[in-house]
Design a protein around this motif. Structure first.
Motif, PDB file in Angstrom:
ATOM      1  N   VAL A  45       0.826  -1.219   0.000  1.00  0.00           N
ATOM      2  CA  VAL A  45       0.000   0.000   0.000  1.00  0.00           C
ATOM      3  C   VAL A  45       0.857   1.264   0.000  1.00  0.00           C
ATOM      4  O   VAL A  45       0.586   2.212  -0.746  1.00  0.00           O
ATOM      5  N   THR A  46       1.912   1.270   0.812  1.00  0.00           N
ATOM      6  CA  THR A  46       2.754   2.474   0.857  1.00  0.00           C
ATOM      7  C   THR A  46       3.354   2.749  -0.527  1.00  0.00           C
ATOM      8  O   THR A  46       3.377   3.898  -0.988  1.00  0.00           O
ATOM      9  N   ASP A  47       3.798   1.678  -1.196  1.00  0.00           N
ATOM     10  CA  ASP A  47       4.341   1.851  -2.553  1.00  0.00           C
ATOM     11  C   ASP A  47       3.272   2.372  -3.516  1.00  0.00           C
ATOM     12  O   ASP A  47       3.550   3.224  -4.362  1.00  0.00           O
ATOM     13  N   GLY A  72      -2.063   4.826   4.869  1.00  0.00           N
ATOM     14  CA  GLY A  72      -1.902   3.372   4.752  1.00  0.00           C
ATOM     15  C   GLY A  72      -2.072   2.698   6.102  1.00  0.00           C
ATOM     16  O   GLY A  72      -2.820   1.721   6.250  1.00  0.00           O
ATOM     17  N   GLU A  73      -1.412   3.230   7.096  1.00  0.00           N
ATOM     18  CA  GLU A  73      -1.504   2.649   8.440  1.00  0.00           C
ATOM     19  C   GLU A  73      -2.868   2.948   9.067  1.00  0.00           C
ATOM     20  O   GLU A  73      -3.358   2.170   9.879  1.00  0.00           O
ATOM     21  N   GLN A  74      -3.457   4.071   8.673  1.00  0.00           N
ATOM     22  CA  GLN A  74      -4.765   4.377   9.248  1.00  0.00           C
ATOM     23  C   GLN A  74      -5.808   3.365   8.783  1.00  0.00           C
ATOM     24  O   GLN A  74      -6.695   2.979   9.539  1.00  0.00           O
ATOM     25  N   GLY A 148      10.091   7.402   7.853  1.00  0.00           N
ATOM     26  CA  GLY A 148      10.993   6.769   6.879  1.00  0.00           C
ATOM     27  C   GLY A 148      10.557   5.334   6.652  1.00  0.00           C
ATOM     28  O   GLY A 148       9.945   4.717   7.525  1.00  0.00           O
ATOM     29  N   ARG A 149      10.889   4.800   5.463  1.00  0.00           N
ATOM     30  CA  ARG A 149      10.434   3.461   5.096  1.00  0.00           C
ATOM     31  C   ARG A 149      10.856   2.437   6.151  1.00  0.00           C
ATOM     32  O   ARG A 149      11.953   2.496   6.676  1.00  0.00           O
ATOM     33  N   GLY A 150       9.927   1.556   6.426  1.00  0.00           N
ATOM     34  CA  GLY A 150      10.208   0.532   7.441  1.00  0.00           C
ATOM     35  C   GLY A 150      10.054   1.053   8.859  1.00  0.00           C
ATOM     36  O   GLY A 150      10.378   0.374   9.829  1.00  0.00           O
ATOM     37  N   GLY A 151       9.535   2.279   8.985  1.00  0.00           N
ATOM     38  CA  GLY A 151       9.498   2.951  10.286  1.00  0.00           C
ATOM     39  C   GLY A 151       8.575   2.354  11.329  1.00  0.00           C
ATOM     40  O   GLY A 151       8.657   2.711  12.507  1.00  0.00           O
TER      41      GLY A 151
HETATM   42  N1  ASP Z   1       4.299   1.282   5.673  1.00  0.00           N
HETATM   43  C1  ASP Z   1       5.617   1.811   5.829  1.00  0.00           C
HETATM   44  C2  ASP Z   1       6.533   1.272   4.746  1.00  0.00           C
HETATM   45  O1  ASP Z   1       6.104   0.512   3.903  1.00  0.00           O
HETATM   46  C3  ASP Z   1       6.188   1.571   7.185  1.00  0.00           C
HETATM   47  C4  ASP Z   1       6.466   0.130   7.517  1.00  0.00           C
HETATM   48  O2  ASP Z   1       5.924  -0.770   6.911  1.00  0.00           O
HETATM   49  O3  ASP Z   1       7.231  -0.109   8.449  1.00  0.00           O
HETATM   50  O4  ASP Z   1       7.670   1.627   4.712  1.00  0.00           O
END
Ligand code: ASP
Ligand code: MG
Length: 409
Positions: A45-47, A72-74, A148-151
């Motif tokens: 989804v973020t992408d 996305g997270e919401q 930031g990505r992966g946050g």
């Molecule tokens: N959704 C965000 C991302 O894809 C954060 C995460 O997944 O940790 O980077």
């Protein structure tokens, strides 16, 4: 027990996966635990959101990216909460703001500044499961920011620390941290335990599992956590501060980095300030260098070698050109691409001697030539030709007794 679980994008990537999360949380509730969950956006989804922004604007304002990406997270917190209701668990969602995540710094790569988890703690004390949005917070002005990505990993560690969790679990699609990448070293095994520093140093193994910033945060605030699979109940890998028993193993793991290149400058006048000139030029052009190896000068001239990602080689050559002219007529630049880096990591190295010798001997016997060598307190890194890297990883993994015990026929 108060358990904080973090589910990543793949673990909430479909309705079935979300139901799976709900069932897992319900099982913990049925065992009598208090549970809070931090979730990522559904996988991809973020992408997709980034792709949408790109359709409309070639350089979207970072402030608006944060407004967009945080949705996305919401979505996922609401969906996970609903799935919990469907299985009869009382749950509530909280956004980053409601979870009290105050951020600072730049949009799209903000830092967590402080956390006021009082609302979440109140819900928990009322017997509710709290589902918190990862990756997002609001800054002191009240603007939404993302980490930031992966946050979401960072959100989970920080949240666990703030609510005083007894256990923080990072649930993902791998079932723990391995002694090497199992695709390269089939004998790699899941580690029951690893220290923060070892995980940070095992770059290629570690970063697939978790964002390194969140491991640094966990180390700083002493948040012990477990990396485990969201698809089974096998014990995962505990990541914790180091303790004495950990030193019994000489090496915890082996990690490789491909696509590396070496630059060597020879004929550097043996005078103060020369290395600074070279490294400043690269630094100014934002070229990340990794290993640095230099020799004491011979006949008045020194030589330096350093490694970088192959993608940066062309830019490095360009940025060093004027420096070379400055260094004088003897200075020459030599490059080599198609090399790779192999590192062995373990805090046990501090108390065991002969570790490097053991590693080099194994490689010598396997007729693998070593290029550069560099060491730190808990890591020995070498370069080899890229074509040799997988063999080198297997040889070294075996030489340190890391291969999993053969199973009974
Ligand atoms: N959704 C965000 C991302 O894809 C954060 C995460 O997944 O940790 O980077
Ligand atoms: Mg992730």
């Amino acid at each position: 027990m108060l358990i904080v679980q973090k589910y990543g994008g793949t673990s909430v990537g479909s309705f079935d996966r979300i139901r799976n999360v709900a069932n897992r949380v319900k099982a913990l509730r049925d065992e009598g635990h208090d549970v809070a969950v931090v979730v990522s956006a559904m996988g991809g989804v973020t992408d997709q959101l980034i792709g949408m922004a790109d359709q409309l604007c070639s350089n979207p304002p970072a402030r608006e990216m944060d407004v967009l990406l945080s949705t996305g997270e919401q979505q996922s917190i609401a969906l996970v909460t609903m799935a919990l209701h469907a299985v009869g668990v009382d749950a509530v969602s909280v956004t980053g703001r409601q979870a009290g995540m105050t951020t600072s710094g730049s949009h799209t790569r903000a830092r967590i500044h402080k956390i006021d988890s009082s609302l979440s703690r109140r819900y928990l004390s009322e017997g509710k499961v709290v589902i918190a949005a990862g990756f997002q917070g609001v800054n002191e002005e009240g603007l939404i920011q993302t980490l930031g990505r992966g946050g979401s990993d960072l959100s989970a560690i920080a949240f666990a620390s703030s609510v005083g969790a007894d256990l923080c679990q990072i649930l993902t699609d791998v079932d723990g941290v391995y002694s090497a990448d199992p695709r390269v070293v089939p004998e790699a095994r899941k580690l029951p335990e690893i220290s923060y520093d070892e995980l940070l140093e095992l770059a290629s193994v570690g970063t697939k599992v978790m964002q390194s910033r969140s491991v640094e945060f966990a180390k700083k605030y002493d948040v012990k956590f477990e990396v485990c699979s969201s698809l089974n109940n096998n014990p995962g890998t505990i990541v914790t501060e180091e303790h004495e028993a950990m030193e019994a193993a000489v090496i915890r793991g082996v990690s490789i980095e491909r696509s590396q290149a070496r630059v060597t400058i020879t004929g550097i006048p043996d005078e103060p300030g020369m290395s600074a000139q070279i490294l400043s030029a690269l630094g100014d052009d934002e070229i990340n260098i990794d290993m640095i190896v230099s020799n004491i000068a011979h006949d008045g001239y020194a030589r330096h070698s350093f490694t970088m990602h192959t993608n940066d080689l062309g830019r490095a050559q360009a940025s060093l050109k004027p420096v070379l002219a400055n260094l004088g007529p003897e200075a020459k630049l030599e490059t080599e691409a198609a090399i790779a880096k192999l590192s062995v990591v373990g805090i046990g190295m501090r108390s065991h001697s002969g570790v490097a010798a053991q590693m080099f001997k194994a490689l010598g016997q396997a007729v693998i030539n070593i290029g550069m060598i560099s060491t730190s307190e808990i890591k020995i890194s070498i370069t080899v030709d890229e074509t040799n890297i997988e063999d080198a990883a297997r040889v070294v993994h075996g030489a340190f007794g890391l291969d999993s015990a053969p199973t009974e026929p």
